[in-house]
Design a protein around this motif. Structure first.
Motif, PDB file in Angstrom:
ATOM      1  N   LYS A   1      -9.519   0.122   8.848  1.00  0.00           N
ATOM      2  CA  LYS A   1      -8.474  -0.828   9.243  1.00  0.00           C
ATOM      3  C   LYS A   1      -7.343  -0.789   8.226  1.00  0.00           C
ATOM      4  O   LYS A   1      -7.578  -0.848   7.014  1.00  0.00           O
ATOM      5  CB  LYS A   1      -9.057  -2.234   9.360  1.00  0.00           C
ATOM      6  CG  LYS A   1     -10.119  -2.343  10.458  1.00  0.00           C
ATOM      7  CD  LYS A   1     -10.755  -3.717  10.493  1.00  0.00           C
ATOM      8  CE  LYS A   1     -11.761  -3.823  11.633  1.00  0.00           C
ATOM      9  NZ  LYS A   1     -12.883  -2.891  11.488  1.00  0.00           N
TER      10      LYS A   1
ATOM     11  N   THR B   1      -4.139  -1.801   5.882  1.00  0.00           N
ATOM     12  CA  THR B   1      -3.785  -2.996   5.104  1.00  0.00           C
ATOM     13  C   THR B   1      -2.549  -3.652   5.719  1.00  0.00           C
ATOM     14  O   THR B   1      -1.815  -3.041   6.505  1.00  0.00           O
ATOM     15  CB  THR B   1      -3.475  -2.624   3.648  1.00  0.00           C
ATOM     16  OG1 THR B   1      -2.317  -1.769   3.636  1.00  0.00           O
ATOM     17  CG2 THR B   1      -4.652  -1.919   2.997  1.00  0.00           C
ATOM     18  N   THR B   2      -2.311  -4.892   5.327  1.00  0.00           N
ATOM     19  CA  THR B   2      -1.122  -5.610   5.801  1.00  0.00           C
ATOM     20  C   THR B   2       0.146  -4.865   5.416  1.00  0.00           C
ATOM     21  O   THR B   2       1.101  -4.776   6.200  1.00  0.00           O
ATOM     22  CB  THR B   2      -1.100  -7.035   5.216  1.00  0.00           C
ATOM     23  OG1 THR B   2      -2.273  -7.731   5.624  1.00  0.00           O
ATOM     24  CG2 THR B   2       0.123  -7.799   5.697  1.00  0.00           C
TER      25      THR B   2
ATOM     26  N   GLN C   1      -9.818   3.178   1.363  1.00  0.00           N
ATOM     27  CA  GLN C   1     -10.468   2.432   2.451  1.00  0.00           C
ATOM     28  C   GLN C   1     -11.572   3.270   3.097  1.00  0.00           C
ATOM     29  O   GLN C   1     -12.651   2.759   3.412  1.00  0.00           O
ATOM     30  CB  GLN C   1      -9.431   2.034   3.505  1.00  0.00           C
ATOM     31  CG  GLN C   1      -8.429   0.998   3.034  1.00  0.00           C
ATOM     32  CD  GLN C   1      -7.333   0.801   4.051  1.00  0.00           C
ATOM     33  OE1 GLN C   1      -6.381   1.574   4.123  1.00  0.00           O
ATOM     34  NE2 GLN C   1      -7.470  -0.237   4.841  1.00  0.00           N
TER      35      GLN C   1
ATOM     36  N   LYS D   1      -5.571   4.268   3.841  1.00  0.00           N
ATOM     37  CA  LYS D   1      -5.679   4.791   2.474  1.00  0.00           C
ATOM     38  C   LYS D   1      -7.038   5.453   2.246  1.00  0.00           C
ATOM     39  O   LYS D   1      -8.049   5.029   2.820  1.00  0.00           O
ATOM     40  CB  LYS D   1      -5.469   3.660   1.473  1.00  0.00           C
ATOM     41  CG  LYS D   1      -4.053   3.115   1.458  1.00  0.00           C
ATOM     42  CD  LYS D   1      -3.870   2.090   0.353  1.00  0.00           C
ATOM     43  CE  LYS D   1      -2.432   1.620   0.272  1.00  0.00           C
ATOM     44  NZ  LYS D   1      -2.231   0.620  -0.813  1.00  0.00           N
TER      45      LYS D   1
ATOM     46  N   GLU E   1       0.605  -1.655   5.046  1.00  0.00           N
ATOM     47  CA  GLU E   1       0.794  -0.483   5.909  1.00  0.00           C
ATOM     48  C   GLU E   1       1.253  -0.895   7.300  1.00  0.00           C
ATOM     49  O   GLU E   1       2.044  -0.190   7.942  1.00  0.00           O
ATOM     50  CB  GLU E   1      -0.492   0.343   5.982  1.00  0.00           C
ATOM     51  CG  GLU E   1      -0.899   1.019   4.686  1.00  0.00           C
ATOM     52  CD  GLU E   1       0.170   1.986   4.190  1.00  0.00           C
ATOM     53  OE1 GLU E   1       0.893   2.572   5.022  1.00  0.00           O
ATOM     54  OE2 GLU E   1       0.301   2.153   2.958  1.00  0.00           O
TER      55      GLU E   1
END
Length: 450
Positions: free
Chosen positions: A289, A291-292, A190, A187, A294
């Motif tokens: 990194k 996200t969970t 991020q 994203k 994604e």
């Protein structure tokens, strides 16, 4: 993972010499003479110490073994002088710099190196220039002796038949695989957070905090983070272009760059100094990194792709071309190329831990469930793999392992050529060894013939 391109160096002999250089002054003496080359007692002691540090003791014969190695190098260098075999100053300087850079990095920087040897860097460098020149000349001379060795199929078969059964080499398990990779979406928020963090690290360092401390604490480049972000003395060609372009524009010690984006992630770079074409820098790397959420989306997509392959709606090769985010393997039917060998075969140690673990549980032709892994560039990825082929560890066989046996045949042929050369040149070269080595059981008895 580092932004440095992979450079393979061999510096065992340099370390040996450095070890002796760092020792307290000892009563030294000449223990061997080969033509115009001499071998000192300290040379033997230092090299023996290095062998011991690597766990290579060679029984009670270590010093004799080391001494014969040094006699052989001296024989090569002396004959090279007679045969006008030379190396250029550019070759010597390049190799010297590469080895000194590596040793500097291992010791934690130039200051640590100077402190350890209690000598200025220029003196250390000067001391080892001739040592490295001799090593390069010896290598060049050995190449001249052996030339371009080739072997015929008949020679390979003859060599294989000559090997005792208990001496046949063990061939490691080899794995071939194909993959379909999805890079979970990162994203924008991020990336903005990473940039905000890097900008904060830069400002904190420019005010009062130690860049080294921040790098060790926050950098995602774990290899350099262990050295306070230090990448050592490097050339432009050692770096990826985007990173090099910014790093080589810096010119004030302590200066910190703006944020740099590369294929590895986002960086800030601290400039420490310049020497000719090399600069000394540190960096902090942050890797975005996913996200969970994604990761779940990526796994769901791969689940669907895997199901379509298993049901016959699409082949693995077609799916790799259509859906894989890894361009290199995607365009090659999903087949993964080993960057170390340029072939499609891997040993277990050459695979990332997650992929290796999954493949160990699979049968040939099977397709895995989606799993998390890390790319060669250190980036997180989700993928499915197909086990194309796997060989079990086995004793070498001429029918299935011809290339490995051919390589062994070449190595044997080279050893024979070198051995015959040594015996011949020993007869025409002035050789004198110290009485303390007269009881050595040398491989080549010609050292004692005079």
């Amino acid at each position: 993972m580092m932004i440095l391109k992979k450079i393979l160096l061999s510096a065992a002999v340099l370390f040996t010499a450095l070890s002796g250089f760092a020792q307290e002054k000892m009563i030294d003496k000449i223990v061997g003479t080969v033509g115009q080359k001499i071998i000192l007692k300290s040379d033997v002691e230092s090299m023996a110490m290095q062998y011991k540090s690597r766990g290579e003791n060679h029984g009670d014969n270590l010093k004799c073994f080391v001494f014969e190695e040094l006699l052989y190098q001296a024989l090569l260098v002396n004959q090279a002088r007679l045969d006008s075999v030379e190396v250029s100053d550019m070759q010597v300087d390049g190799e010297l710099q590469r080895r000194m850079m590596m040793f500097e990095e291992q010791m934690g920087g130039r200051e640590a190196m100077e402190k350890y040897f209690n000598k200025p860097y220029s003196e250390i460098e000067s001391h080892f220039r001739e040592i490295i020149k001799d090593q390069l000349i010896a290598q060049q001379m050995e190449s001249t002796i052996s030339g371009d060795i080739s072997v015929t199929p008949q020679e390979v078969k003859k060599f294989f038949k000559s090997l005792p059964k208990d001496s046949l080499p063990l061939i490691e398990s080899k794995i071939e695989l194909a993959q379909i990779v999805i890079h979970p979406k990162i994203k924008d928020s991020q990336i903005e957070q990473i940039k905000k963090s890097l900008q904060e690290y830069k400002e904190r360092s420019e005010k009062s905090e130690d860049f080294s401390f921040l790098a060790s604490l926050y950098s995602d480049d774990l290899a350099s983070a262990q050295k306070d972000g230090d990448l050592g003395w490097i050339r432009r060609g050692d770096l990826v272009p985007e990173f090099a372009a910014v790093a080589f524009e810096l010119d004030k010690p302590g200066e910190i760059s703006d944020i740099v984006k590369t294929e590895y992630g986002y960086h800030i770079i601290q400039y420490l100094g310049r020497k000719g074409e090399r600069i000394h820098i540190k960096h902090i790397l942050k890797i975005p990194k996913p996200t969970t959420a994604e990761k779940i989306k990526a796994k769901a997509k791969l689940d669907s792709i895997a199901e379509s392959i298993r049901s016959g709606k699409i082949t693995f090769e077609e799916a790799a071309l259509l859906y894989s985010d890894d361009e290199e393997s995607g365009k090659s039917n999903g087949i993964v190329v080993n960057p170390y060998t340029g072939t499609s075969e891997f040993t277990s140690s050459q695979l990332d831990p997650a992929t290796n673990y999954i493949l160990k549980q699979m049968k040939t032709g099977e397709i895995s469930e989606p799993f998390e892994s890390t790319s060669m560039k250190g980036k997180p990825e989700i993928k499915i793999v197909k086990l194309l082929n796997k060989t079990e560890p086995h004793i070498a066989d001429i029918n299935t392992d011809y290339q490995q046996i051919s390589d062994l045949t070449k190595a044997h042929k080279k050893t024979e050529l070198i051995s015959n050369w040594i015996k011949k040149i020993q007869k025409t070269t002035y050789i004198k060894i110290d009485d303390s080595f007269y009881n050595c059981d040398f491989k080549y008895k010609g050292w004692l013939a005079k």
